[in-house]
Scaffold this active site. Structure first.
Site, PDB file in Angstrom:
ATOM      1  N   GLU A 185      -4.035  -9.003   0.679  1.00  0.00           N
ATOM      2  CA  GLU A 185      -4.445  -8.737   2.061  1.00  0.00           C
ATOM      3  C   GLU A 185      -5.965  -8.756   2.072  1.00  0.00           C
ATOM      4  O   GLU A 185      -6.592  -8.086   1.240  1.00  0.00           O
ATOM      5  CB  GLU A 185      -3.902  -7.377   2.508  1.00  0.00           C
ATOM      6  N   GLU A 199       0.826  -1.210   0.000  1.00  0.00           N
ATOM      7  CA  GLU A 199       0.000   0.000   0.000  1.00  0.00           C
ATOM      8  C   GLU A 199       0.859   1.259   0.000  1.00  0.00           C
ATOM      9  O   GLU A 199       0.600   2.210   0.752  1.00  0.00           O
ATOM     10  CB  GLU A 199      -0.943   0.004   1.197  1.00  0.00           C
TER      11      GLU A 199
HETATM   12  C1  GAL Z   1      -3.946  -2.464   5.572  1.00  0.00           C
HETATM   13  C2  GAL Z   1      -2.458  -2.410   5.829  1.00  0.00           C
HETATM   14  C3  GAL Z   1      -2.081  -3.212   7.051  1.00  0.00           C
HETATM   15  C4  GAL Z   1      -3.011  -2.879   8.179  1.00  0.00           C
HETATM   16  C5  GAL Z   1      -4.420  -3.169   7.755  1.00  0.00           C
HETATM   17  C6  GAL Z   1      -5.445  -2.956   8.832  1.00  0.00           C
HETATM   18  O1  GAL Z   1      -4.377  -1.451   4.772  1.00  0.00           O
HETATM   19  O2  GAL Z   1      -1.750  -2.896   4.740  1.00  0.00           O
HETATM   20  O3  GAL Z   1      -0.769  -2.937   7.411  1.00  0.00           O
HETATM   21  O4  GAL Z   1      -2.853  -1.539   8.483  1.00  0.00           O
HETATM   22  O5  GAL Z   1      -4.731  -2.325   6.692  1.00  0.00           O
HETATM   23  O6  GAL Z   1      -6.730  -3.150   8.324  1.00  0.00           O
END
Ligand code: GAL
Length: 827
Positions: free
Chosen positions: A519, A443
């Site tokens: 993710e 991100e």
């Molecule tokens: C994502 C990020 C992670 C964590 C997560 C929490 O956007 O890559 O590191 O912050 O959100 O939801």
């Protein structure tokens, strides 16, 4: 690559190294006066004898400096985990833009509220024998948090900015032989340098490597398997040596230690030998069959052995193809993965093999087959374990490129360091069969703008140059921007973080013919806590700063697990997911970023103590194909809720089940396609609470009852129950048993709401190490032998000493029958 005789492989897979000399283990015992025997290469872990000082000191690098008053510590060491928690530490007035915030607000627990900021020194005094005079000496750091500056005998010999990376320094010209050497390491953690708890100190291993001047380069062996079939495999081994003109003989051993191939290098390109060796009927590496081979590379000058390096590798083939997606050894599969931060809960970030292995065993039982090291280089120990236990690995590098997320993040170093950071990651880890993909970033705000596209291309080309065998992804949250700019199209594998609603559009827009859920989910819950009424919601908060375990709550950028399951099941071009996260971690207490005392995350399928939450079983019901899952929630101790709607959810691998309350059927539920939740969960939404026994009976496809589970309202807490993950420890001063303590009533029913304080006492051949109850709002310190239960449970960590014997743990709580457990610790 591991240099000969890794301590880790000895502990975990003695067979692999049977037949190989065990001298370096003996060497460990001989510190700090290191003897050399007649070996060609020695590797020593610099574990003991460290002195530590927290604070600035202008002259601590000097040889004549006295560190007598400093604290004695052993390494790996995390200086901040002892706390105390303090809301003022690294308090950040920020808008987390990535979370869609536009106005700054006060974030207290963002980096865990532990004292990681500031400068510190470590010093170690050690001797090498006079016979090491003509040798080449290397110091290797597996990670040092952060900005390590390394001094040897008062001279600065090296530095490295990124705290997560491995680096080594050739100190041949500075080392003294036959007299004391003083190694001093200065570390500095800046405030506002992280989005989670980064830890502090020499939190990974430090090695001394002693070898001949003419020898194999550090990380100099690269093994790939370009042709893999059931009948045979072609193994390519490239070996870099320091100076040309030596003979190289490579032996390949199977997992039983049997030699399956021997080859003398015929072709040298300058100082690089290139060998192609055939293995007949290879045992292939996969998560289900983690077969490992060992290559022993021996370098000779005539008959004189100059060097010997042992490298473990796996024979496996990976492919990523439009249309079919990801295949391992010719079989299409999807990643059933989790993201993990590097902290180990109550141990902080100090690496510990027993803790890492426990994490993986818990994940294995869930059916998980892949790990993403978010958002940085994994420890070498974690990779070793993934090779051995069978997990695929997405090894990540950075959370920032040139554009910042936090004031003092990696962007400070990106331009100067990104290339060498990637090079070291690949050189140090490339032989791990577990690694099947690299990630160049997570991100990164550079997703916006033309400069970001150039950076993505630059980084990806570095990966390709260093390792042509694995593809590169980036976890993208700005999917629209990356569709428009070309950023997403240029990556080998487009990784989407969340954004399930954009999967179809991205698949059409991107030319790769596949997508990875790099993710997913970011669903939040607190173990054993349930909120009513049971409604889906985003960013939901409650007065007690806990989140509901009905698994209906997520962030406004994320989604519920079931929404990902639909994508994984219905879209052949989705190649898997990495769920945020397998375990809770220190810091980032979303949705309570602004609520003190929340100081650790709520995202885990398991809590910070490693105890599975309900959500663990939702994933298990899909992922574990070997063992059935039948898990019911909530608990059934709802005094005061009599007559009120208290829904019952069941996470199960079975298709249908019938619920009974005090013997009365509340009907059969069957999974169906009316909503993502109905497709993956069985839900009885109108159950009215009455104390007694809930029973769930699962049916197979023919309607035959095949399994059942019950939950009974517990009476008063009566007795402490202890359950160890392992009762037999190794007497090495490092091994840990994780003992779950819970409380039951007179009839043995678990008391799920008890928050009583327990006290611990350890006697014999071990010591109390730490405790954790998984409560993200607890300010009790992990290293004190007392803690309150959270939702009726906590986990006690007992560590072996170096002398074998019995270890006795006693756990007491007021008016409770005490718990006692005996562990054995052996050499
Ligand atoms: C994502 C990020 C992670 C964590 C997560 C929490 O956007 O890559 O590191 O912050 O959100 O939801």
């Amino acid at each position: 690559m591991k240099n000969k005789l890794s301590k880790i492989s000895f502990l975990f897979n003695p067979k692999v190294i049977s037949g190989i000399k065990k001298a370096s283990l003996i060497l460990l015992l001989l510190m700090p006066a290191i003897s050399l025997f007649s070996q060609s290469r020695k590797e020593i872990l610099l574990t003991d004898g460290w002195k530590f000082f927290k604070g600035a000191n202008e002259i601590a690098y000097r040889k004549d400096f006295s560190d007598k008053t400093w604290k004695s510590v052993s390494v790996p060491h995390d200086w901040a985990i002892e706390g105390p928690f303090d809301k003022e530490i690294d308090k950040q007035m920020v808008a987390i833009e990535q979370n869609g915030e536009s106005k700054p607000s006060e974030k207290t627990g963002r980096t865990g509220a532990l004292p990681y900021i500031g400068e510190a020194w470590y010093r170690n005094t050690f001797r090498l024998p006079a016979s090491a005079k003509d040798k080449r000496i290397i110091l290797q750091f597996d990670g040092a948090m952060s900005e390590p500056k390394v001094y040897l005998n008062g001279i600065k010999v090296g530095e490295w900015n990124y705290g997560y990376n491995y680096f080594y320094i050739d100190v041949t010209d500075q080392i003294l032989t036959g007299e004391s050497n003083i190694l001093a390491v200065h570390l500095k953690n800046r405030p506002k340098s992280s989005r989670w708890y980064p830890g502090a100190g020499l939190y990974r291993n430090v090695h001394i490597i002693i070898k001949e001047k003419q020898s194999i380069e550090q990380w100099g062996v690269s093994i790939t398997t370009p042709i893999v079939s059931e009948a045979f495999a072609k193994v390519n081994i490239k070996t870099n040596i320091t100076t040309a003109g030596a003979k190289l003989v490579t032996e390949i051993l199977d997992r039983a230690g049997k030699v399956v191939a021997v080859d003398t290098a015929k072709t040298f390109f300058g100082t690089q030998a290139d060998q192609n060796i055939k293995i007949q009927n290879p045992g292939l590496w996969s998560p289900e069959t983690p077969n490992l081979y060992t290559a022993v590379s021996r370098l000779y000058n005539g008959n004189n052995l100059l060097d010997e390096v042992t490298t473990r590798f796996g024979v496996r083939e990976i492919s990523y193809l439009a249309g079919t997606g990801f295949s391992l050894n010719g079989k299409v599969r999807k990643f059933k993965g989790v993201c993990l931060h590097h902290d180990l809960g109550p141990l902080g970030t100090a690496i510990n093999i027993a803790a890492l292995r426990r994490q993986l065993m818990i994940l294995k039982d869930m059916g998980c087959d892949a790990i993403r090291s978010s958002h940085n280089m994994p420890s070498l120990e974690q990779l070793e374990l993934c090779d051995e236990l069978g997990f695929m690995f997405l090894a990540e590098t950075f959370d920032e490129w040139a554009k910042p997320k936090v004031e003092n993040g990696y962007h400070l170093f990106f331009d100067t360091d990104a290339e060498k950071d990637i090079v070291n990651l690949i050189k140090a880890t490339k032989n791990h069969p577990s690694i099947v993909m690299w990630s160049a970033g997570n991100e990164v705000p550079d997703q916006f703008g033309a400069e970001g596209v150039k950076r993505a291309k630059w980084l990806q080309e570095i990966f390709h140059r260093e390792d042509p065998t694995r593809p590169v992804t980036v976890g993208m949250d700005q999917v629209k921007a990356t569709m428009a700019s070309g950023f997403g199209a240029l990556l080998d594998i487009p990784g989407l973080n969340y954004r399930v609603h954009l999967y179809d559009e991205a698949y059409k827009a991107f030319p790769q013919g596949m997508l990875l859920g790099s993710e997913t989910a970011s669903t939040v819950s607190s173990r054993g806590i349930y909120k009513f009424p049971v409604l889906k919601g985003k960013n939901k908060t409650y007065d007690d700063f806990q989140s509901s375990s009905y698994d209906f709550e997520c962030c406004d950028w994320s989604n519920l697990p079931d929404d990902d399951f639909v994508m994984q099941d219905d879209k052949p071009w989705v190649i898997g997911e990495f769920v945020w996260t397998g375990f809770d971690y220190l810091g980032e207490p979303t949705p309570y970023d602004e609520s003190w005392p929340s100081r650790s995350s709520y995202f885990g399928m398991c809590d910070l103590a490693g105890i599975p939450k309900d959500r663990y079983y939702l994933y298990r019901s899909r992922w574990n194909k070997d063992k059935p899952t039948l898990h019911m929630l909530p608990h059934w101790n709802w005094e005061g809720r009599e007559g009120q709607i208290t829904p019952v959810f069941v996470y199960t691998s079975y298709d249908s089940a019938e619920l009974f309350l005090n013997g009365k059927s509340l009907g059969i539920q069957k999974k169906n396609n009316s909503s993502p939740q109905n497709r993956y969960r069985l839900m009885w939404t109108d159950v009215k609470y009455e104390p007694g026994t809930l029973k769930i009976v699962a049916y197979d496809k023919n309607g035959t009852a095949v399994a059942e589970e019950t939950k009974t309202t517990a009476g008063k807490p009566y007795r402490i129950v202890l359950d160890a993950d392992r009762k037999e420890l190794t007497a090495d001063g490092k091994d840990i048993s994780f003992i779950t303590a819970s409380v039951v009533d007179k009839n043995g029913n678990p008391c799920p709401t008890t928050t009583q304080r327990l006290n611990f006492e350890v006697k014999g051949a071990g010591a109390f190490k730490a405790v954790c109850n998984g409560d993200a709002t607890s300010l009790e310190m992990f290293d004190k032998p007392t803690m309150k239960l959270f939702s009726g449970k906590l986990v006690i960590l007992v560590q072996s000493g170096k002398i074998p014997g019995d270890i006795i743990l006693k756990v007491k709580g007021s008016s409770l029958k005490e718990g006692e457990l005996t562990l054995t610790s052996q050499k």
